[in-house]
Each structure stands twice: as structure tokens, then as C-alpha cells.
Scaffold this motif. Structure first.
Motif, mmCIF file in Angstrom:
data_model
loop_
_atom_site.group_PDB
_atom_site.id
_atom_site.type_symbol
_atom_site.label_atom_id
_atom_site.label_comp_id
_atom_site.label_asym_id
_atom_site.label_seq_id
_atom_site.Cartn_x
_atom_site.Cartn_y
_atom_site.Cartn_z
ATOM 1 N N TRP A 1 5.298 8.843 -5.461
ATOM 2 C CA TRP A 1 5.246 7.508 -5.563
ATOM 3 C C TRP A 1 5.743 7.156 -6.886
ATOM 4 O O TRP A 1 5.882 5.158 -6.340
ATOM 5 N N ILE A 2 5.543 7.588 -8.630
ATOM 6 C CA ILE A 2 6.867 6.682 -9.206
ATOM 7 C C ILE A 2 8.373 6.064 -8.211
ATOM 8 O O ILE A 2 8.874 4.934 -8.339
ATOM 9 N N THR A 3 9.116 6.790 -7.711
ATOM 10 C CA THR A 3 9.812 6.854 -7.414
ATOM 11 C C THR A 3 10.528 5.758 -5.674
ATOM 12 O O THR A 3 11.070 4.337 -6.093
ATOM 13 N N SER A 4 9.355 5.142 -5.318
ATOM 14 C CA SER A 4 8.731 4.814 -4.653
ATOM 15 C C SER A 4 8.965 3.174 -5.399
ATOM 16 O O SER A 4 9.149 2.103 -5.009
ATOM 17 N N ARG A 5 7.641 3.185 -6.060
ATOM 18 C CA ARG A 5 7.725 1.659 -6.627
ATOM 19 C C ARG A 5 8.605 1.122 -7.783
ATOM 20 O O ARG A 5 8.833 0.185 -7.385
ATOM 21 N N ASP B 1 0.638 -1.245 -0.267
ATOM 22 C CA ASP B 1 -0.462 -0.263 -0.326
ATOM 23 C C ASP B 1 0.752 1.283 0.051
ATOM 24 O O ASP B 1 1.954 1.413 0.719
ATOM 25 N N HIS B 2 0.822 2.321 -0.344
ATOM 26 C CA HIS B 2 0.821 3.511 -0.394
ATOM 27 C C HIS B 2 -0.477 4.743 -1.006
ATOM 28 O O HIS B 2 -1.230 4.566 -1.260
ATOM 29 N N PRO B 3 -0.010 5.696 0.919
ATOM 30 C CA PRO B 3 -0.935 6.654 0.997
ATOM 31 C C PRO B 3 -1.449 7.739 -0.991
ATOM 32 O O PRO B 3 -2.736 7.965 -0.886
ATOM 33 N N ALA B 4 -1.229 6.928 -2.326
ATOM 34 C CA ALA B 4 -1.500 8.147 -2.913
ATOM 35 C C ALA B 4 -1.958 7.225 -3.993
ATOM 36 O O ALA B 4 -2.412 7.633 -4.780
#
Length: 302
Positions: free
Chosen positions: A271-275, A184-187
Motif C-alpha cells: 500500500w505504501i509503495t503504491s501510494r 482506491d486501493h483494496p487495503a
């Protein structure tokens, strides 16, 4: 913004994902209803991955693969015959790029006798709806991951008219509006909503094509013979992805990055960096909801 999915490595990387996704029940129904030596049209044929799948199922006949991308058509012509020859099939090529595959390896489980099947294969670059117009004798029309790219009603008008009475339309892996990345991610909700909204903003595109295709077929005179979920699922084992599925996930993120802007989702860059880091670490999983649908036109006696 329209995103170009006609990428050879992406389509080849997703073959293992798709192979896990096809509904066995829908495919069994297809094989039960399909005549011997069928005439087959495959719209949105891509890299021609359907051809080895047909042969692996013991299906012969005539196959015509149509795609609007010259790059993909050229790849299919150049690579599929070599792949099949490498796998042990008897392949005969012609100067025009067509080839014929003979397979004597299929065994009749009842008689234990060899059963030979022959598949003639041709790929062409064309607009699918234009190329299929004025055809009316096809046994099987396949449109894999295609119906979310076009007007469903317009495509059905052309595709179903191309079939003989009792002919089959097979719509595997039709996207239907769920894109899930884990953990999960908050966005997540904002990104998914923005991604699907951007798809729907493109004329004739439909992020919920699976359910809308079923609704449209209900109003046609034939019969939906089988329908089932055919979700794309990528899950790492031991922090490792099978095949080239790590690249597949990287390309999915690229599609999202090209589509979702920071003015719509301020957190998109993070979000992209985290993924991407989760892909590198072998932690990211993915689910895309899709339908397999098999429809049959009325027979003359219906």
C-alpha cells in the motif's frame, strides 16, 4: 506508537493546505466577536504561521504563541519576523526574541482612510496547559489542530478558565476521524482503521476529536458561536502539486508507515509503495476531515 509531528518542513508545507481549509463563515463570526487590540494566546503554535494570518486579517493586539517544541519555537522566532519584513510590514525586534509589527495598509472600506494596527508577538517553549494555567483575562485562545493530542476535558478546564467573560476559544482544523487517499486501493479500509486505532491507543489521543469536542462544549456554560467543516484537501492539477504539498503528502504516508504494522495490515508495505508511486506520478489525492469550532464563554450578565 507516538509519531512526532513537530517537523518544520511538514508544518510549513501544510500552510497552503490549511489556508484553503479554514471555514470563512467561522472566521467571519470570529472577527465580528473579537474586540479591537485583543489579547491572544495560541497553543500548539508550531512555526508561528498564525501570526501572518492575523495581520492579513487586520488584527492587532498582543499575541503569545506557545509550543512544547524548542525546535519549532526557535524557528518561529527566527523566521516569522523576517518573513513579515520581507512582505513589507514594519517590524521591530527586541533582544529577547519578541517583535512588534506595525501595519498601515489596512483600508477602512467605508471611509477609505488608513487604519493602523500593531501586533506584539512573543513565542515561548512550554507545555500549553501548564503555561495557560492561572491566566483569566485572555480575549482569544486559539488551539489549531491541537485538541486531538490532549484530553479534551482537561484542556477545556484550563483553556476556558483562561478567558475573560465573553472571551473566545477558537479550535480550527480539529481532526475528526476520516483519512482518505485516492485512487482506491483494496487495503484502504484496513489501513484507515488501523491508523485511527493506533492514534486512539495513545493516552489522551482522539481520532474523532472534532465531534467529541462539540459534545464536550455542549456541557459547558458558554455558547458554540459557529462550527463548520474544514477539510484538508490535496488534489494535483496537471500531475503537479501546488507549493510544497507533494512533500506534505509524502510525510503523511511516513506517519502512516510509522504507525501501521504488517501484523495488523499485511498489505501495508505494498500500500505504501503504491501510494508513493502515485505521489511521484502526480496522481494521489488526499482528504482529511476536520472541524472549525468557535466557542464563547458567558459574559458577566449571562
Amino acid at each position: 506508537m507516538a509519531v512526532d509531528h513537530a517537523l518544520v518542513r511538514y508544518l510549513e508545507a501544510k500552510r497552503t493546505v490549511d489556508d484553503r481549509s479554514f471555514s470563512r463563515r467561522v472566521r467571519e463570526t470570529l472577527h465580528e466577536l473579537l474586540p479591537s487590540e485583543p489579547e491572544i494566546i495560541d497553543v500548539g503554535a508550531g512555526t508561528g504561521a498564525t501570526v501572518p494570518r492575523l495581520l492579513d486579517s487586520g488584527i492587532g493586539g498582543s499575541y503569545r504563541g506557545i509550543d512544547s517544541s524548542e525546535r519549532l519555537t526557535a524557528y518561529a522566532r527566527a523566521v516569522r519576523s523576517r518573513e513579515l519584513r520581507f512582505r513589507g510590514y514594519d517590524v521591530t525586534t527586541s533582544p529577547d526574541g519578541m517583535f512588534t509589527v506595525n501595519d498601515t495598509s489596512n483600508i477602512d472600506t467605508d471611509t477609505q482612510s488608513d487604519a493602523e494596527s500593531t501586533l506584539t508577538v512573543a513565542f515561548e517553549t512550554a507545555d500549553a496547559l501548564t503555561a495557560v494555567t492561572n491566566t483569566n483575562d485572555i480575549d482569544l485562545l486559539m488551539a489549531q489542530q491541537f485538541m486531538d493530542l490532549v484530553s479534551i476535558e482537561d484542556a477545556l478546564d484550563v483553556f476556558l478558565d483562561a478567558l475573560r467573560p465573553g472571551g473566545l476559544a477558537y479550535f480550527p482544523l480539529t481532526f475528526d476521524g476520516t483519512t482518505v487517499f485516492q485512487p482506491d486501493h483494496p487495503a484502504d479500509n484496513a489501513v484507515e482503521t488501523a491508523y485511527h486505532d493506533a492514534i486512539d491507543a495513545i493516552p489522551d489521543r482522539d481520532s474523532h476529536a472534532g465531534r467529541h469536542l462539540l459534545d464536550a462544549l455542549r456541557d459547558r456554560p458558554g455558547t458554540v458561536r459557529a462550527v463548520d467543516a474544514a477539510d484538508a484537501i490535496v488534489y494535483p492539477q496537471g500531475n503537479t502539486y501546488p507549493g510544497d504539498e507533494q512533500y506534505y503528502l509524502q510525510q503523511l504516508l511516513a506517519f502512516v508507515e510509522e504507525t501501521v504494522t504488517s501484523d495488523v495490515v499485511p498489505e501495508i508495505n505494498e500500500w505504501i509503495t503504491s501510494r508513493r508511486q502515485q505521489i511521484s506520478d502526480g496522481l494521489l489525492s488526499y482528504v482529511g476531515h476536520r472541524y472549525d469550532i468557535l466557542y464563547q464563554t458567558p459574559t458577566r450578565n449571562s
